[in-house]
Design a protein around this motif. Structure first.
Motif, short mmCIF file in Angstrom:
data_model
loop_
_atom_site.label_atom_id
_atom_site.label_comp_id
_atom_site.label_asym_id
_atom_site.label_seq_id
_atom_site.Cartn_x
_atom_site.Cartn_y
_atom_site.Cartn_z
N THR A 4 0.86 -1.17 0.00
CA THR A 4 0.00 0.00 0.00
C THR A 4 0.90 1.23 0.00
O THR A 4 2.12 1.12 0.15
N TRP A 5 0.30 2.39 -0.13
CA TRP A 5 1.07 3.64 -0.18
C TRP A 5 1.91 3.85 1.08
O TRP A 5 2.91 4.55 1.03
N HIS A 6 1.53 3.24 2.18
CA HIS A 6 2.25 3.46 3.43
C HIS A 6 3.44 2.52 3.62
O HIS A 6 4.19 2.67 4.58
N ASP A 7 3.65 1.61 2.70
CA ASP A 7 4.78 0.68 2.75
C ASP A 7 5.98 1.27 2.01
O ASP A 7 6.52 0.66 1.08
N THR A 8 6.40 2.45 2.42
CA THR A 8 7.40 3.20 1.65
C THR A 8 8.72 2.44 1.50
O THR A 8 9.29 2.43 0.41
N LEU A 9 9.19 1.81 2.55
CA LEU A 9 10.46 1.09 2.45
C LEU A 9 10.36 -0.11 1.52
O LEU A 9 11.22 -0.31 0.66
N ASP A 10 9.30 -0.89 1.66
CA ASP A 10 9.13 -2.05 0.78
C ASP A 10 8.94 -1.62 -0.67
O ASP A 10 9.46 -2.27 -1.59
N ILE A 11 8.23 -0.54 -0.88
CA ILE A 11 8.07 -0.01 -2.24
C ILE A 11 9.41 0.44 -2.79
O ILE A 11 9.76 0.15 -3.94
N ALA A 12 10.20 1.14 -1.97
CA ALA A 12 11.51 1.62 -2.42
C ALA A 12 12.42 0.46 -2.80
O ALA A 12 13.13 0.52 -3.81
N ILE A 13 12.40 -0.60 -2.02
CA ILE A 13 13.22 -1.78 -2.33
C ILE A 13 12.77 -2.40 -3.66
O ILE A 13 13.60 -2.73 -4.51
N ALA A 14 11.47 -2.54 -3.83
CA ALA A 14 10.94 -3.11 -5.08
C ALA A 14 11.29 -2.23 -6.28
O ALA A 14 11.65 -2.75 -7.35
N LEU A 15 11.21 -0.92 -6.11
CA LEU A 15 11.55 -0.01 -7.21
C LEU A 15 13.03 -0.07 -7.55
O LEU A 15 13.41 -0.04 -8.72
N ALA A 16 13.87 -0.15 -6.54
CA ALA A 16 15.32 -0.23 -6.77
C ALA A 16 15.67 -1.50 -7.54
O ALA A 16 16.57 -1.48 -8.39
N GLU A 17 14.95 -2.58 -7.26
CA GLU A 17 15.21 -3.83 -7.97
C GLU A 17 14.67 -3.79 -9.40
O GLU A 17 15.31 -4.29 -10.32
N LYS A 18 13.50 -3.18 -9.57
CA LYS A 18 12.86 -3.17 -10.88
C LYS A 18 13.45 -2.11 -11.83
O LYS A 18 13.48 -2.30 -13.04
N TYR A 19 13.90 -0.99 -11.28
CA TYR A 19 14.43 0.12 -12.08
C TYR A 19 15.84 0.51 -11.60
O TYR A 19 16.04 1.61 -11.08
N PRO A 20 16.82 -0.36 -11.79
CA PRO A 20 18.16 -0.09 -11.24
C PRO A 20 18.87 1.09 -11.89
O PRO A 20 19.77 1.67 -11.28
N ASP A 21 18.48 1.46 -13.10
CA ASP A 21 19.17 2.54 -13.81
C ASP A 21 18.43 3.88 -13.76
O ASP A 21 18.86 4.84 -14.40
N GLU A 22 17.33 3.94 -13.01
CA GLU A 22 16.55 5.17 -12.92
C GLU A 22 17.30 6.24 -12.12
O GLU A 22 17.90 5.93 -11.09
N ASP A 23 17.28 7.47 -12.60
CA ASP A 23 17.89 8.58 -11.87
C ASP A 23 16.86 9.10 -10.87
O ASP A 23 16.08 10.00 -11.14
N VAL A 24 16.86 8.51 -9.69
CA VAL A 24 15.83 8.72 -8.69
C VAL A 24 15.78 10.16 -8.20
O VAL A 24 14.71 10.69 -7.91
N GLN A 25 16.90 10.81 -8.14
CA GLN A 25 16.95 12.17 -7.62
C GLN A 25 16.10 13.12 -8.47
O GLN A 25 15.54 14.08 -7.96
N TYR A 26 15.99 12.85 -9.76
CA TYR A 26 15.29 13.76 -10.66
C TYR A 26 14.02 13.15 -11.25
O TYR A 26 13.50 13.65 -12.25
N ILE A 27 13.51 12.11 -10.64
CA ILE A 27 12.30 11.46 -11.16
C ILE A 27 11.09 12.37 -10.97
O ILE A 27 10.96 13.05 -9.95
N ARG A 28 10.23 12.39 -11.96
CA ARG A 28 8.98 13.16 -11.85
C ARG A 28 7.99 12.35 -11.02
O ARG A 28 7.94 11.12 -11.13
N PHE A 29 7.21 13.03 -10.21
CA PHE A 29 6.25 12.34 -9.37
C PHE A 29 5.21 11.60 -10.20
O PHE A 29 4.70 10.57 -9.77
#
Length: 65
Positions: A4-29
């Motif tokens: 859910t939206w409140h699982d920020t850490l688990d979401i972040a881990i999943a995103l890091a695994e799925k999008y390893p080359d994404e420039d997270v600092q400049y990602i659009r919301f």
């Protein structure tokens, strides 16, 4: 696992695994919102997110890197 939206850490881990080359600092919301909604296991209402939640996910994702 169900995310859910409140699982920020688990979401972040999943995103890091799925999008390893994404420039997270400049990602659009709008892109971040889409990425979260497309994650396997994400089952929350897409309309329940807000800027504060997306920023928390972005910061957690940066910490994971």
């Amino acid at each position: 696992m169900t995310l859910t939206w409140h699982d920020t850490l688990d979401i972040a881990i999943a995103l890091a695994e799925k999008y390893p080359d994404e420039d997270v600092q400049y990602i659009r919301f709008t892109d971040l919102h889409r990425y979260v909604c497309e994650l396997d296991g994400f089952s929350d209402d897409p309309n329940k997110s807000n800027e504060r939640i997306l920023e928390a996910i972005q910061m957690a994702w940066l910490d994971e890197l």
